[in-house]
Design a protein around this motif. Sequence first.
Motif, PDB file in Angstrom:
ATOM      1  N   GLU A  31      -5.905   4.789   4.839  1.00 30.95           N
ATOM      2  CA  GLU A  31      -5.003   4.295   3.800  1.00 30.95           C
ATOM      3  C   GLU A  31      -5.554   3.074   3.077  1.00 30.95           C
ATOM      4  O   GLU A  31      -4.858   2.503   2.237  1.00 30.95           O
ATOM      5  CB  GLU A  31      -3.644   3.964   4.421  1.00 30.95           C
ATOM      6  N   ARG A  32      -6.784   2.656   3.393  1.00 33.58           N
ATOM      7  CA  ARG A  32      -7.309   1.451   2.755  1.00 33.58           C
ATOM      8  C   ARG A  32      -7.756   1.714   1.330  1.00 33.58           C
ATOM      9  O   ARG A  32      -7.841   0.793   0.520  1.00 33.58           O
ATOM     10  CB  ARG A  32      -8.481   0.894   3.568  1.00 33.58           C
ATOM     11  N   ARG A  33      -8.110   2.963   1.007  1.00 34.65           N
ATOM     12  CA  ARG A  33      -8.511   3.270  -0.360  1.00 34.65           C
ATOM     13  C   ARG A  33      -7.347   3.121  -1.322  1.00 34.65           C
ATOM     14  O   ARG A  33      -7.492   2.618  -2.436  1.00 34.65           O
ATOM     15  CB  ARG A  33      -9.078   4.691  -0.422  1.00 34.65           C
ATOM     16  N   GLN A  34      -6.188   3.565  -0.913  1.00 36.59           N
ATOM     17  CA  GLN A  34      -4.960   3.419  -1.694  1.00 36.59           C
ATOM     18  C   GLN A  34      -3.908   2.783  -0.783  1.00 36.59           C
ATOM     19  O   GLN A  34      -2.998   3.452  -0.293  1.00 36.59           O
ATOM     20  CB  GLN A  34      -4.483   4.770  -2.220  1.00 36.59           C
ATOM     21  N   PRO A  35      -4.038   1.482  -0.546  1.00 35.91           N
ATOM     22  CA  PRO A  35      -3.147   0.837   0.425  1.00 35.91           C
ATOM     23  C   PRO A  35      -1.715   0.802  -0.073  1.00 35.91           C
ATOM     24  O   PRO A  35      -1.457   0.647  -1.276  1.00 35.91           O
ATOM     25  CB  PRO A  35      -3.736  -0.573   0.552  1.00 35.91           C
ATOM     26  N   PRO A  36      -0.766   0.947   0.835  1.00 39.04           N
ATOM     27  CA  PRO A  36       0.635   0.827   0.445  1.00 39.04           C
ATOM     28  C   PRO A  36       0.986  -0.633   0.170  1.00 39.04           C
ATOM     29  O   PRO A  36       0.321  -1.542   0.689  1.00 39.04           O
ATOM     30  CB  PRO A  36       1.381   1.360   1.670  1.00 39.04           C
ATOM     31  N   PRO A  37       1.994  -0.913  -0.649  1.00 33.02           N
ATOM     32  CA  PRO A  37       2.400  -2.307  -0.869  1.00 33.02           C
ATOM     33  C   PRO A  37       2.916  -2.920   0.427  1.00 33.02           C
ATOM     34  O   PRO A  37       3.690  -2.292   1.158  1.00 33.02           O
ATOM     35  CB  PRO A  37       3.499  -2.191  -1.928  1.00 33.02           C
ATOM     36  N   TRP A 158     -15.408  -0.098   3.420  1.00 29.41           N
ATOM     37  CA  TRP A 158     -14.230  -0.329   4.252  1.00 29.41           C
ATOM     38  C   TRP A 158     -13.011  -0.732   3.440  1.00 29.41           C
ATOM     39  O   TRP A 158     -11.904  -0.829   3.985  1.00 29.41           O
ATOM     40  CB  TRP A 158     -14.538  -1.395   5.305  1.00 29.41           C
ATOM     41  N   GLY A 159     -13.184  -0.991   2.139  1.00 36.27           N
ATOM     42  CA  GLY A 159     -12.045  -1.318   1.283  1.00 36.27           C
ATOM     43  C   GLY A 159     -11.374  -2.631   1.607  1.00 36.27           C
ATOM     44  O   GLY A 159     -10.156  -2.764   1.424  1.00 36.27           O
ATOM     45  N   LEU A 160     -12.128  -3.625   2.055  1.00 35.61           N
ATOM     46  CA  LEU A 160     -11.555  -4.920   2.411  1.00 35.61           C
ATOM     47  C   LEU A 160     -11.588  -5.873   1.221  1.00 35.61           C
ATOM     48  O   LEU A 160     -12.444  -5.769   0.350  1.00 35.61           O
ATOM     49  CB  LEU A 160     -12.330  -5.550   3.576  1.00 35.61           C
ATOM     50  N   VAL A 161     -10.654  -6.792   1.200  1.00 35.23           N
ATOM     51  CA  VAL A 161     -10.669  -7.882   0.227  1.00 35.23           C
ATOM     52  C   VAL A 161     -11.447  -9.035   0.855  1.00 35.23           C
ATOM     53  O   VAL A 161     -11.057  -9.560   1.901  1.00 35.23           O
ATOM     54  CB  VAL A 161      -9.241  -8.322  -0.145  1.00 35.23           C
ATOM     55  N   VAL A 162     -12.551  -9.427   0.218  1.00 37.42           N
ATOM     56  CA  VAL A 162     -13.452 -10.429   0.794  1.00 37.42           C
ATOM     57  C   VAL A 162     -13.769 -11.483  -0.252  1.00 37.42           C
ATOM     58  O   VAL A 162     -14.022 -11.151  -1.419  1.00 37.42           O
ATOM     59  CB  VAL A 162     -14.769  -9.791   1.289  1.00 37.42           C
ATOM     60  N   ARG A 163     -13.749 -12.745   0.158  1.00 39.49           N
ATOM     61  CA  ARG A 163     -14.228 -13.856  -0.661  1.00 39.49           C
ATOM     62  C   ARG A 163     -15.422 -14.470   0.063  1.00 39.49           C
ATOM     63  O   ARG A 163     -15.306 -14.832   1.233  1.00 39.49           O
ATOM     64  CB  ARG A 163     -13.134 -14.902  -0.856  1.00 39.49           C
ATOM     65  N   LEU A 272      -0.920   3.374  13.723  1.00 34.12           N
ATOM     66  CA  LEU A 272      -0.382   4.201  12.642  1.00 34.12           C
ATOM     67  C   LEU A 272       0.909   3.582  12.130  1.00 34.12           C
ATOM     68  O   LEU A 272       1.724   3.076  12.907  1.00 34.12           O
ATOM     69  CB  LEU A 272      -0.100   5.619  13.150  1.00 34.12           C
ATOM     70  N   TRP A 273       1.057   3.612  10.802  1.00 34.87           N
ATOM     71  CA  TRP A 273       2.339   3.161  10.257  1.00 34.87           C
ATOM     72  C   TRP A 273       3.462   4.044  10.792  1.00 34.87           C
ATOM     73  O   TRP A 273       4.501   3.568  11.226  1.00 34.87           O
ATOM     74  CB  TRP A 273       2.329   3.235   8.735  1.00 34.87           C
ATOM     75  N   ASP A 274       3.253   5.355  10.727  1.00 34.00           N
ATOM     76  CA  ASP A 274       4.250   6.324  11.180  1.00 34.00           C
ATOM     77  C   ASP A 274       3.627   7.164  12.295  1.00 34.00           C
ATOM     78  O   ASP A 274       2.520   7.683  12.125  1.00 34.00           O
ATOM     79  CB  ASP A 274       4.693   7.235  10.032  1.00 34.00           C
ATOM     80  N   PRO A 275       4.307   7.337  13.424  1.00 34.99           N
ATOM     81  CA  PRO A 275       3.742   8.140  14.511  1.00 34.99           C
ATOM     82  C   PRO A 275       3.407   9.557  14.047  1.00 34.99           C
ATOM     83  O   PRO A 275       4.097  10.135  13.209  1.00 34.99           O
ATOM     84  CB  PRO A 275       4.859   8.138  15.568  1.00 34.99           C
ATOM     85  N   ALA A 276       2.329  10.106  14.579  1.00 34.68           N
ATOM     86  CA  ALA A 276       1.891  11.449  14.192  1.00 34.68           C
ATOM     87  C   ALA A 276       1.187  12.091  15.370  1.00 34.68           C
ATOM     88  O   ALA A 276       0.681  11.413  16.272  1.00 34.68           O
ATOM     89  CB  ALA A 276       0.957  11.395  12.985  1.00 34.68           C
ATOM     90  N   ASN A 277       1.159  13.426  15.378  1.00 34.91           N
ATOM     91  CA  ASN A 277       0.463  14.159  16.439  1.00 34.91           C
ATOM     92  C   ASN A 277      -0.444  15.249  15.887  1.00 34.91           C
ATOM     93  O   ASN A 277      -0.961  16.050  16.653  1.00 34.91           O
ATOM     94  CB  ASN A 277       1.466  14.762  17.422  1.00 34.91           C
ATOM     95  N   GLN A 278      -0.673  15.288  14.565  1.00 29.19           N
ATOM     96  CA  GLN A 278      -1.584  16.278  14.002  1.00 29.19           C
ATOM     97  C   GLN A 278      -3.025  15.921  14.381  1.00 29.19           C
ATOM     98  O   GLN A 278      -3.432  14.760  14.302  1.00 29.19           O
ATOM     99  CB  GLN A 278      -1.457  16.340  12.481  1.00 29.19           C
ATOM    100  N   ILE A 279      -3.781  16.940  14.775  1.00 33.08           N
ATOM    101  CA  ILE A 279      -5.145  16.706  15.241  1.00 33.08           C
ATOM    102  C   ILE A 279      -6.003  16.107  14.138  1.00 33.08           C
ATOM    103  O   ILE A 279      -6.772  15.157  14.365  1.00 33.08           O
ATOM    104  CB  ILE A 279      -5.755  18.020  15.774  1.00 33.08           C
ATOM    105  N   ASP A 280      -5.906  16.651  12.925  1.00 31.84           N
ATOM    106  CA  ASP A 280      -6.735  16.138  11.825  1.00 31.84           C
ATOM    107  C   ASP A 280      -6.442  14.672  11.544  1.00 31.84           C
ATOM    108  O   ASP A 280      -7.358  13.883  11.279  1.00 31.84           O
ATOM    109  CB  ASP A 280      -6.509  16.977  10.563  1.00 31.84           C
TER     110      ASP A 280
END
Length: 516
Positions: A31-37, A158-163, A272-280
Amino acid sequence: MTTHSTERHESYWLALRFPEAWFECRCPEAERRQPPPAVLLDGGGRAGRVVAVNRAARERGIEAGQSLAGARSRHRAHDPADPVPLRCLTIDQRAVETWLAEWGEWALTYTSRVSRPPPVGRDVENGPGLLLEIGGSAALFGGLEALVSRLLEALQPWGLVVRAAGAGHPRIAWALAAVLDDEASWLCPAREQLAAVSRLPLALLDWPVTWIDRFAELGLRRLGEVRRLPREGVGMRSDPALLVDLDRLFAERDWPLADLVPPARYAREVSLWDPANQIDRLLLLARGPLVGLGDFLRRRQLAVADFVVWLDHEARPSTRLELATAEPGRDVGLWQEQLRLRLESVGERAPVTCLRVEAERFVTPRPGQGSLFADADERVRDRQALLQRLQARLGSEAVNRLQDAPGLVPMRRSRLQPVSAYRGRSRRSGPTETSSAQLGDAAPPGAFRPLWWLEMPRRPDAPVRYRGETERVETGWWLAAEEAADYCAGELAGGRAVCLRREREGGEWQIIGLED
């Protein structure tokens, strides 16, 4: 990157600040490419106020200092149909420290000295970070500018904000990084660093708010103006620590820093923000820790043959998955394949909230390469690799050992099907089939193997009498090219025994072998 020509220094420090570390340490890599607010709150509940915001929240007009209700209102007003929820987080200092320690060990690829500076004041607002002494290793990478460019390029995926800011004194580099815009960098030459520090706005400096407000009441806005005040008067009317830090900012006092000590074992987790059990999704979640383990081993010239993956659940005990390879190595792709097999073997899983990778038994890899013709050791390693993949797929309780068995191809299963099941097909589908009663005196399935194999399969010229049941043989799931066919013993009109074959998907029976 904005750079200036730099002089050669015995010591040169690069400060890396991560202003969104409070968010990135808990944001899954996917989710770092399109991070949630997301917003950071100074307390829980509806009365909490926003302390910091990430890029996605800033684009929606949310600002630090707002109430939680005001932040949610702006989030809804930006796009009423936006399904992405607003993430509301509180500071988790342990998660931030662990996350910084992982990046500090990553930075040891570029330098032998990495430090975690002690907090000065508003570290949450300006961002915690790392200090790298790169003066000693710059020549290995083609100079300071080349080293910094390479380091920042390695961080981009890695999509990090760096200074990033560099200076001859670590405190100056740390202060310069605090006032830069997001994802900006600046290398300050030695002859310009005192002038650059003098121009620093106090409002953007990482000093406690009480210090800045006191000087603002006197009409002082920049650090150079504070420096020109009578030292004795400043010391009497302010915190003694202010004069100490002021001396460090102007390179008149050393800043004692403790070097980062690499841990003896590897441990990294992602939530995980939301629990999940999908293998992918779990495999995508595990990619970051597995890549980190590979980097960990590569930096130390080590390898690992087994490690553990933990899956945490909300209301159930954690699931422990052991991963092992035939030979110690650093192959992330192989680990992901092993993990997929283990997840498939677990069956139904409770939703996962956190995934953790732990490794502690390391070995030095053996140099060398495989021979053209496999020797006994290589055959043993191949068998061990197959055994471990089977155990990962089926479970260690289901597979205890391997045993050689004669066969034409590796068999996933052998299913016996009566020939009568194929009755009703037209003659174009194959030779005329006898009734099941004629099979009573036939040879047992699989007992007949032809003495002579034909170079090319051929269709029978006359009807064939079957002498047994159909035997299905399939290649294993571990092979890239899948093949499956039905085999059956038959007898020509003249009494000659033959072996018949047809594709699993259907088709005509063909003669592939003769008894004599």
